[in-house]
Write a protein that holds these residues in place. Structure first.
Motif, PDB file in Angstrom:
ATOM      1  N   UNK A   8       0.835  -1.198   0.000  1.00  8.36           N
ATOM      2  CA  UNK A   8       0.000   0.000   0.000  1.00  8.36           C
ATOM      3  C   UNK A   8       0.874   1.254   0.000  1.00  8.36           C
ATOM      4  N   UNK A   9       0.664   2.107  -0.980  1.00 13.52           N
ATOM      5  CA  UNK A   9       1.390   3.377  -1.027  1.00 13.52           C
ATOM      6  C   UNK A   9       0.747   4.388  -0.084  1.00 13.52           C
ATOM      7  N   UNK A  10      -0.517   4.175   0.226  1.00 13.55           N
ATOM      8  CA  UNK A  10      -1.232   5.048   1.158  1.00 13.55           C
ATOM      9  C   UNK A  10      -1.586   4.202   2.376  1.00 13.55           C
ATOM     10  N   UNK A  11      -0.658   4.111   3.305  1.00 11.64           N
ATOM     11  CA  UNK A  11      -0.834   3.239   4.472  1.00 11.64           C
ATOM     12  C   UNK A  11      -1.700   3.921   5.525  1.00 11.64           C
ATOM     13  N   UNK A  12      -2.960   4.107   5.204  1.00 14.14           N
ATOM     14  CA  UNK A  12      -3.892   4.755   6.122  1.00 14.14           C
ATOM     15  C   UNK A  12      -4.505   3.706   7.049  1.00 14.14           C
ATOM     16  N   UNK A  13      -4.861   4.092   8.277  1.00 14.21           N
ATOM     17  CA  UNK A  13      -5.397   3.113   9.241  1.00 14.21           C
ATOM     18  C   UNK A  13      -6.627   2.368   8.745  1.00 14.21           C
ATOM     19  N   UNK A  52     -10.808   6.812   5.353  1.00 15.45           N
ATOM     20  CA  UNK A  52      -9.743   7.795   5.606  1.00 15.45           C
ATOM     21  C   UNK A  52     -10.017   9.095   4.855  1.00 15.45           C
ATOM     22  N   UNK A  53     -11.304   9.399   4.672  1.00 18.08           N
ATOM     23  CA  UNK A  53     -11.695  10.649   4.040  1.00 18.08           C
ATOM     24  C   UNK A  53     -11.503  10.687   2.537  1.00 18.08           C
ATOM     25  N   UNK A  54     -11.232   9.542   1.911  1.00 15.57           N
ATOM     26  CA  UNK A  54     -11.036   9.494   0.464  1.00 15.57           C
ATOM     27  C   UNK A  54     -11.817   8.336  -0.134  1.00 15.57           C
ATOM     28  N   UNK A  55     -11.982   8.397  -1.457  1.00 11.40           N
ATOM     29  CA  UNK A  55     -12.685   7.348  -2.179  1.00 11.40           C
ATOM     30  C   UNK A  55     -11.679   6.569  -3.016  1.00 11.40           C
TER      31      UNK A  55
END
Length: 419
Positions: A8-13, A52-55
């Protein structure tokens, strides 16, 4: 059970917490924060997740194909080409599948969906879309990218000021090479024309308008001409006399108007001792105006948006000079414009359109509406009246703003919607 492999390039919780150990078909709401967006025809399962606030768009693929598409999308991102941005790749050994994660392209639409909405008897609107598609193909080919499956279903477009930008959304068949041969380019164009023609015939069938079919086929065939005109402009090597070298400026202006930055100009004698010169122009990325605006203001916007915003900035600079009674340098004017004009007004414009799209695009729309209203009134009507017109979707005339409103529906819809 074998644990999935996550990249994952966007390692969001919330992304990390998704049930990556289960097949995508088993993901259901409300356990998983799925976004219910209609999905058009697809060879593979696609779902949308909002966290995480994104789609995010998730596509299930065979592992080898997913890995290849992920690497191609990474390469396109590195080259700053118009394509969806890869955010991750998850291998699921228990199911012999992989999930490709991409960022949802905010404010974009699928060509297929737009063609169902545009007036079928108004080819000038579709012409703008095909210009964007041909330009995207040229840009991909200039960077050695063979798409292999350009179609109405695989192309997204986004409004960029009052122009359109096309985006590659499916790279399953794409390849990246140091450069493409003429044969590879021709093959890619052939595929595009055939796919677009098939897509348009499908649109005609859905509209129950068989009378549109001949015109639609002609529009698909014309994509090749659009492509070749732009390719020739970028790669032509005209000749002229030494005394006529002023003509170089005309070529540079044409390229700049299309958004291309000119990196280097070379004038070389055609033959030894002759007066005739051959022009070679090295063209950079298609962000000439965007780069200039970023240099002055720090704003990162689209090329079409930058052209509009630079016009507003220069008008504001002229106003400052008149009020001060002396010249105001461009850098100072730019800083004042961002603080006093652009930032507050773009947020008001964004609110006026119900916060659809982006604040930058809303501000560009406001400037366009103000200009059209002022042209009709014969005077500058001001920002307040333009804001009111923008909020009410009042179209001053059947010109650029007419299409602008068509492209900005009051109800958002999915880029993959097919109804």
């Amino acid at each position: 059970m074998a644990a999935p492999e996550l990249r994952l390039r966007a390692a969001r919780p919330e992304l990390l917490a998704l049930p990556w150990d289960r097949a995508l078909a088993e993901w259901t709401a409300p356990e998983v924060p799925l976004r219910d967006l209609p999905v058009g025809p697809s060879r593979h399962l696609v779902k949308f997740v909002e966290c995480d606030g994104e789609l995010w768009a998730l596509k299930e693929l065979p592992p080898r194909i997913a890995a290849r598409e992920y690497e191609v999308l990474r390469a396109l991102e590195d080259m700053e080409l118009n394509a969806v941005r890869p955010a991750g790749l998850v291998f699921q050994p228990d199911f012999d599948t992989a999930i490709l994660l991409t960022r949802y392209l905010t404010g974009s639409w699928q060509y297929r969906r737009m063609f169902m909405r545009l007036p079928p008897d108004a080819p000038k609107h579709r012409a703008r879309l095909f210009d964007a598609m041909a330009t995207l193909l040229v840009e991909l080919h200039r960077h050695g990218v063979f798409w292999g499956d350009c179609s109405l279903a695989n192309t997204l477009f986004s409004r960029d000021g009052q122009v359109l930008q096309a985006f590659l959304v499916d790279a399953e068949t794409s390849e990246v090479h140091p450069s493409l041969s003429n044969g590879q380019r021709t093959q890619d164009i052939d595929i595009t024309v055939e796919n677009v023609a098939a897509g348009l015939l499908d649109v005609a069938a859905r509209l129950e308008r068989p009378d549109l079919e001949p015109g639609f086929i002609g529009e698909a065939l014309a994509i090749r001409e659009r492509y070749e005109r732009l390719w020739e402009l970028l790669h032509a090597a005209p000749t002229f006399g030494f005394a006529d070298r002023y003509r170089v400026e005309g070529t540079i202006r044409k390229l700049n108007d299309l958004g291309f930055a000119v990196d280097e100009v070379s004038l070389q004698p055609v033959t030894s001792g002759a007066d005739e010169l051959r022009l070679h122009v090295a063209v950079g990325d298609r962000r000439y105006h965007a780069t200039e605006l970023q240099r002055l203001t720090g704003l990162v916007v689209g090329e079409g948006q930058a052209r509009i915003l630079l016009g507003d900035l220069h008008a504001y600079q002229g106003q400052l000079c008149r009020e001060a009674g002396h010249d105001v340098d461009e850098r100072t004017a730019a800083q004042l414009w961002v603080m006093e004009v652009a930032t507050p007004t773009m947020h008001r414009a964004h609110a006026a359109v119900g916060r659809s799209g982006t604040p930058i695009q809303a501000y560009c729309d406001l400037l366009e509406v103000r200009w059209l209203l002022s042209e009709r009134a014969g005077r500058d009507v001001g920002t307040e009246r333009a804001l009111q017109a923008l909020a009410r979707n009042v179209v001053p005339s059947e010109s650029a703003a007419q299409l602008m409103i068509v492209e900005t529906p009051t109800e958002p819809f999915s880029v993959l919607d097919d109804d």
